[in-house]
Design a protein around this motif. Structure first.
Motif, PDB file in Angstrom:
ATOM      1  N   ASP A   1     -38.956  80.072  77.120  1.00  0.00           N
ATOM      2  CA  ASP A   1     -40.323  79.834  76.662  1.00  0.00           C
ATOM      3  C   ASP A   1     -41.231  81.033  76.918  1.00  0.00           C
ATOM      4  O   ASP A   1     -42.171  81.283  76.162  1.00  0.00           O
ATOM      5  CB  ASP A   1     -40.905  78.603  77.359  1.00  0.00           C
TER       6      ASP A   1
ATOM      7  N   ARG B   1     -28.758  69.174  78.325  1.00  0.00           N
ATOM      8  CA  ARG B   1     -29.725  68.275  77.713  1.00  0.00           C
ATOM      9  C   ARG B   1     -29.231  66.844  77.613  1.00  0.00           C
ATOM     10  O   ARG B   1     -29.716  66.077  76.802  1.00  0.00           O
ATOM     11  CB  ARG B   1     -30.109  68.809  76.341  1.00  0.00           C
TER      12      ARG B   1
ATOM     13  N   TRP C   1     -36.828  86.185  71.913  1.00  0.00           N
ATOM     14  CA  TRP C   1     -36.149  85.021  72.476  1.00  0.00           C
ATOM     15  C   TRP C   1     -37.010  83.755  72.469  1.00  0.00           C
ATOM     16  O   TRP C   1     -36.506  82.668  72.145  1.00  0.00           O
ATOM     17  CB  TRP C   1     -35.658  85.321  73.896  1.00  0.00           C
ATOM     18  N   PRO C   2     -38.311  83.811  72.800  1.00  0.00           N
ATOM     19  CA  PRO C   2     -39.099  82.566  72.780  1.00  0.00           C
ATOM     20  C   PRO C   2     -39.187  81.911  71.408  1.00  0.00           C
ATOM     21  O   PRO C   2     -39.493  80.719  71.305  1.00  0.00           O
ATOM     22  CB  PRO C   2     -40.485  83.017  73.270  1.00  0.00           C
ATOM     23  N   ASP C   3     -38.922  82.671  70.329  1.00  0.00           N
ATOM     24  CA  ASP C   3     -38.983  82.111  68.978  1.00  0.00           C
ATOM     25  C   ASP C   3     -37.691  81.412  68.569  1.00  0.00           C
ATOM     26  O   ASP C   3     -37.639  80.787  67.501  1.00  0.00           O
ATOM     27  CB  ASP C   3     -39.281  83.218  67.960  1.00  0.00           C
ATOM     28  N   GLN C   4     -36.656  81.490  69.392  1.00  0.00           N
ATOM     29  CA  GLN C   4     -35.348  80.963  69.002  1.00  0.00           C
ATOM     30  C   GLN C   4     -35.218  79.462  69.240  1.00  0.00           C
ATOM     31  O   GLN C   4     -34.305  78.823  68.717  1.00  0.00           O
ATOM     32  CB  GLN C   4     -34.226  81.693  69.763  1.00  0.00           C
ATOM     33  N   GLY C   5     -36.126  78.880  70.049  1.00  0.00           N
ATOM     34  CA  GLY C   5     -35.971  77.470  70.400  1.00  0.00           C
ATOM     35  C   GLY C   5     -34.719  77.281  71.244  1.00  0.00           C
ATOM     36  O   GLY C   5     -34.313  78.164  72.002  1.00  0.00           O
ATOM     37  N   TRP C   6     -34.101  76.120  71.101  1.00  0.00           N
ATOM     38  CA  TRP C   6     -32.866  75.856  71.843  1.00  0.00           C
ATOM     39  C   TRP C   6     -31.704  76.619  71.217  1.00  0.00           C
ATOM     40  O   TRP C   6     -31.491  76.577  70.006  1.00  0.00           O
ATOM     41  CB  TRP C   6     -32.543  74.366  71.835  1.00  0.00           C
ATOM     42  N   VAL C   7     -30.952  77.304  72.055  1.00  0.00           N
ATOM     43  CA  VAL C   7     -29.715  77.964  71.640  1.00  0.00           C
ATOM     44  C   VAL C   7     -28.575  77.236  72.341  1.00  0.00           C
ATOM     45  O   VAL C   7     -28.571  77.107  73.564  1.00  0.00           O
ATOM     46  CB  VAL C   7     -29.721  79.456  72.013  1.00  0.00           C
ATOM     47  N   ASP C   8     -27.628  76.730  71.565  1.00  0.00           N
ATOM     48  CA  ASP C   8     -26.604  75.835  72.098  1.00  0.00           C
ATOM     49  C   ASP C   8     -25.219  76.464  72.097  1.00  0.00           C
ATOM     50  O   ASP C   8     -24.868  77.239  71.205  1.00  0.00           O
ATOM     51  CB  ASP C   8     -26.544  74.542  71.274  1.00  0.00           C
TER      52      ASP C   8
ATOM     53  N   ARG D   1     -33.284  77.589  76.533  1.00  0.00           N
ATOM     54  CA  ARG D   1     -34.494  77.921  75.787  1.00  0.00           C
ATOM     55  C   ARG D   1     -35.365  78.797  76.676  1.00  0.00           C
ATOM     56  O   ARG D   1     -35.632  78.452  77.826  1.00  0.00           O
ATOM     57  CB  ARG D   1     -35.251  76.659  75.397  1.00  0.00           C
TER      58      ARG D   1
ATOM     59  N   GLY E   1     -27.426  73.989  76.486  1.00  0.00           N
ATOM     60  CA  GLY E   1     -28.412  74.752  75.733  1.00  0.00           C
ATOM     61  C   GLY E   1     -29.351  75.504  76.648  1.00  0.00           C
ATOM     62  O   GLY E   1     -29.548  75.141  77.807  1.00  0.00           O
TER      63      GLY E   1
END
Length: 320
Positions: free
Chosen positions: A40, A8, A81-88, A38, A36
């Motif tokens: 979707d 990002r 997984w789609p509810d997690q947003g960005w995972v860094d 994500r 990160g």
């Protein structure tokens, strides 16, 4: 299913943009870069359902000397997984592992790996094909150590409309029509253009007021003295820039000098320190093969401002 990891931050498109990049504190003496992912949406096949577990991890890959990640595997049900947003993830590159001095450069890369189990318990391995590269350094001539992504070409942008249009015109003439520039030289080819015309035409940064810089300034002043006298309020501008190895003192005659409005010239020159810091352009060193950094100059149309290639700061924290 997820694809390659999404980074990002990247090299900047604007020399004028000196806003801070992402800052990630790290352990003492380490570099930090951030990646990160994500998800979707996804498509299921076979016996996978929304409750099937999916595990993902970012790992240092082929260039892994001194490279570690801050967290391990992350597991969620596929439908969550789609509810997690960005995972860094933060990738750390230990400066103590660098054999290079004094900047303590390390080059690393990373990739996405993972696995999933369908509802019948069948194991499926995931391996992202993309392996983004990043470089960390502790160069003392920057305010702070930091990391940058290296899969794009760093470029200094001079655009029309920023009150240095005469400098933009000069650079464009030098890059695109060098035969009309001064001093005259048959077959003149002036380096540094973006987009590149060949792999060896980039510019290398040298120390401000160092020996190469002084040699460039001396050669530039000699060439300027052979121009018609300037008008009031004009400076003599040179391209390539004096703070590059390929400046007027390089000795091959592939440079240009021209009298310009002094305000335009000085405003354009004032962009350089911020750009060098923003894109982490390291000094050229004859002893380092290949050289640590190469950049190019893009002159002309306004450019959309985007993020830098800057991906994080190396911060030294006090011992716990």
């Amino acid at each position: 299913m997820p694809g390659a990891p999404v980074t990002r931050a990247r090299r900047g498109d604007s020399a004028a943009d000196t806003s801070p990049g992402s800052r990630h504190a790290s352990a003492a003496g380490t570099d930090t870069a951030k990646s990160g992912i994500r998800i979707d949406s996804y498509e299921r096949a076979g016996k996978f359902t929304s409750s099937s577990p999916l595990t993902i991890q970012v790992r240092c890959r082929d260039l892994d000397v001194g490279c570690t990640t801050d967290i391990g595997e992350i597991t969620h049900e596929l439908g969550d997984w789609p509810d997690q947003g960005w995972v860094d993830w933060n990738m750390h590159s230990d400066e103590a592992a660098s054999p290079q001095a004094p900047e303590k450069v390390l080059r690393n890369n990373f990739g996405l790996v993972g696995y999933a189990y369908d509802d019948a318990g069948i194991y499926v391995e995931l391996d992202g094909k993309s392996q983004p590269n990043f470089r960390c350094d502790s160069a003392g001539y920057f305010a702070t150590p930091a990391c940058v992504f290296t899969d794009v070409i760093p470029r200094l942008n001079y655009v029309y409309g920023d009150n240095y249009d005469e400098v933009v015109d000069h650079i464009r003439r030098a890059q695109n029509n060098p035969d009309v520039t001064h001093p005259p030289k048959p077959g003149k080819v002036i380096p540094g253009k973006y987009p590149p015309t060949d792999l060896d035409s980039g510019l290398y940064r040298v120390e401000y007021e160092g020996s190469t810089w002084r040699k460039n300034r001396g050669a530039k002043n000699t060439a300027c003295a052979t121009l018609p006298p300037p008008q009031k309020g004009q400076d003599c501008d040179e391209y390539p820039i004096a703070s590059t190895k390929q400046g007027a003192g390089f000795g091959d005659g592939n440079f240009s000098v021209e009298y310009l409005d002094e305000g335009h010239n000085r405003r354009a020159g004032g962009k350089l320190p911020g750009y060098y810091s923003w894109d982490r352009i390291l000094y050229w060193d004859n002893a380092t093969k290949p050289p640590l950094d190469q950049f190019r100059v893009k002159a002309g149309q306004p450019t959309r401002v985007s993020g830098p290639r800057h991906v994080g700061l190396r911060t030294r924290l006090p011992p716990a």
